[in-house]
Write a protein that holds these residues in place. Sequence first.
Motif, PDB file in Angstrom:
ATOM      1  N   UNK A   1       0.809  -1.224   0.000  1.00  0.00           N
ATOM      2  CA  UNK A   1       0.000   0.000   0.000  1.00  0.00           C
ATOM      3  C   UNK A   1       0.842   1.274   0.000  1.00  0.00           C
ATOM      4  N   UNK A   2       2.149   1.137   0.139  1.00  0.00           N
ATOM      5  CA  UNK A   2       3.012   2.311   0.191  1.00  0.00           C
ATOM      6  C   UNK A   2       3.516   2.676  -1.206  1.00  0.00           C
ATOM      7  N   UNK A   3       3.593   3.957  -1.458  1.00  0.00           N
ATOM      8  CA  UNK A   3       4.133   4.431  -2.736  1.00  0.00           C
ATOM      9  C   UNK A   3       5.648   4.621  -2.671  1.00  0.00           C
ATOM     10  N   UNK A   4       6.198   4.508  -1.459  1.00  0.00           N
ATOM     11  CA  UNK A   4       7.632   4.710  -1.285  1.00  0.00           C
ATOM     12  C   UNK A   4       8.216   3.580  -0.449  1.00  0.00           C
ATOM     13  N   UNK A   5       9.521   3.377  -0.546  1.00  0.00           N
ATOM     14  CA  UNK A   5      10.168   2.365   0.292  1.00  0.00           C
ATOM     15  C   UNK A   5       9.984   2.710   1.772  1.00  0.00           C
ATOM     16  N   UNK A   6       9.898   1.681   2.592  1.00  0.00           N
ATOM     17  CA  UNK A   6       9.712   1.889   4.025  1.00  0.00           C
ATOM     18  C   UNK A   6      10.792   1.170   4.825  1.00  0.00           C
ATOM     19  N   UNK A   7      11.240   1.826   5.883  1.00  0.00           N
ATOM     20  CA  UNK A   7      12.169   1.180   6.805  1.00  0.00           C
ATOM     21  C   UNK A   7      11.377   0.229   7.689  1.00  0.00           C
TER      22      UNK A   7
ATOM     23  N   UNK B   1      19.591  -1.238  -0.157  1.00  0.00           N
ATOM     24  CA  UNK B   1      20.717  -1.083   0.768  1.00  0.00           C
ATOM     25  C   UNK B   1      21.011   0.378   1.077  1.00  0.00           C
ATOM     26  N   UNK B   2      21.002   1.214   0.056  1.00  0.00           N
ATOM     27  CA  UNK B   2      21.388   2.616   0.253  1.00  0.00           C
ATOM     28  C   UNK B   2      20.397   3.381   1.118  1.00  0.00           C
ATOM     29  N   UNK B   3      19.170   2.894   1.190  1.00  0.00           N
ATOM     30  CA  UNK B   3      18.128   3.576   1.943  1.00  0.00           C
ATOM     31  C   UNK B   3      17.764   2.833   3.223  1.00  0.00           C
ATOM     32  N   UNK B   4      18.289   1.620   3.384  1.00  0.00           N
ATOM     33  CA  UNK B   4      17.914   0.750   4.495  1.00  0.00           C
ATOM     34  C   UNK B   4      16.390   0.666   4.581  1.00  0.00           C
ATOM     35  N   UNK B   5      15.786   0.384   3.417  1.00  0.00           N
ATOM     36  CA  UNK B   5      14.331   0.352   3.307  1.00  0.00           C
ATOM     37  C   UNK B   5      13.920  -0.814   2.415  1.00  0.00           C
ATOM     38  N   UNK B   6      12.622  -1.089   2.399  1.00  0.00           N
ATOM     39  CA  UNK B   6      12.097  -2.256   1.698  1.00  0.00           C
ATOM     40  C   UNK B   6      10.990  -1.849   0.745  1.00  0.00           C
ATOM     41  N   UNK B   7      10.887  -2.600  -0.372  1.00  0.00           N
ATOM     42  CA  UNK B   7       9.832  -2.418  -1.361  1.00  0.00           C
ATOM     43  C   UNK B   7       9.349  -3.794  -1.796  1.00  0.00           C
ATOM     44  N   UNK B   8       8.109  -3.862  -2.267  1.00  0.00           N
ATOM     45  CA  UNK B   8       7.576  -5.103  -2.809  1.00  0.00           C
ATOM     46  C   UNK B   8       8.215  -5.347  -4.170  1.00  0.00           C
ATOM     47  N   UNK B   9       8.552  -6.599  -4.443  1.00  0.00           N
ATOM     48  CA  UNK B   9       9.097  -6.962  -5.751  1.00  0.00           C
ATOM     49  C   UNK B   9       7.996  -6.825  -6.791  1.00  0.00           C
TER      50      UNK B   9
ATOM     51  N   UNK C   1       7.458   0.582   9.047  1.00  0.00           N
ATOM     52  CA  UNK C   1       6.476  -0.504   8.945  1.00  0.00           C
ATOM     53  C   UNK C   1       5.890  -0.779  10.327  1.00  0.00           C
ATOM     54  N   UNK C   2       6.763  -0.864  11.326  1.00  0.00           N
ATOM     55  CA  UNK C   2       6.311  -1.120  12.694  1.00  0.00           C
ATOM     56  C   UNK C   2       5.340  -0.037  13.160  1.00  0.00           C
ATOM     57  N   UNK C   3       5.652   1.215  12.885  1.00  0.00           N
ATOM     58  CA  UNK C   3       4.770   2.318  13.286  1.00  0.00           C
ATOM     59  C   UNK C   3       3.374   2.162  12.684  1.00  0.00           C
ATOM     60  N   UNK C   4       3.300   1.694  11.444  1.00  0.00           N
ATOM     61  CA  UNK C   4       2.004   1.525  10.785  1.00  0.00           C
ATOM     62  C   UNK C   4       1.246   0.300  11.287  1.00  0.00           C
ATOM     63  N   UNK C   5       1.961  -0.624  11.939  1.00  0.00           N
ATOM     64  CA  UNK C   5       1.321  -1.869  12.366  1.00  0.00           C
ATOM     65  C   UNK C   5       1.121  -1.987  13.872  1.00  0.00           C
ATOM     66  N   UNK C   6       1.454  -0.955  14.614  1.00  0.00           N
ATOM     67  CA  UNK C   6       1.285  -1.021  16.074  1.00  0.00           C
ATOM     68  C   UNK C   6      -0.164  -1.307  16.463  1.00  0.00           C
ATOM     69  N   UNK C   7      -1.103  -0.789  15.717  1.00  0.00           N
ATOM     70  CA  UNK C   7      -2.510  -1.028  16.001  1.00  0.00           C
ATOM     71  C   UNK C   7      -2.977  -2.432  15.668  1.00  0.00           C
TER      72      UNK C   7
END
Length: 137
Positions: free
Chosen positions: A25-31, A67-75, A35-41
């Motif tokens: 659901x994210x338009x940008x890579x997330x650390x 690697x350069x952003x220390x973030x994740x994206x869906x393949x 991700x944790x902040x969005x899933x606390x609920x």
Amino acid sequence: MTQAAQAHDLKLTKNQHLVLSVLESSRQPLSAYSILDRLRGHGLKAPLQVYRALEKLLEAGRVHRLESMNAFVVCCHSRHGQIHPRITAFEICESCGKVNEFHDEKVESALIQHARSSGFKIRASAIEVHGLCADCR
């Protein structure tokens, strides 16, 4: 179950499903912490829960780590049920943060040929190209 999970008939744990859904659901890579902040609920409270889910999703080829952003994206191949290429490249916009995943057979062939000639065995590879996307130029 997410479309990507259905495409590969991968049995996802609750946490893997939640993490994959946030990334989809994210338009940008997330650390991992974003991700944790969005899933606390949803019951996730510890970074280790997110890291474990990400590790399994990485192993399954469902997500990539930038690697350069220390973030994740869906393949993007995972989204469409395609076979994951051996070497993946990413265009990363330094202005808006947009990431475009792409695969070029000529680049892959050249890298594989070079590795063979030097006796190197490629375990994993991701090429990150930083610049400005067409919208930000």
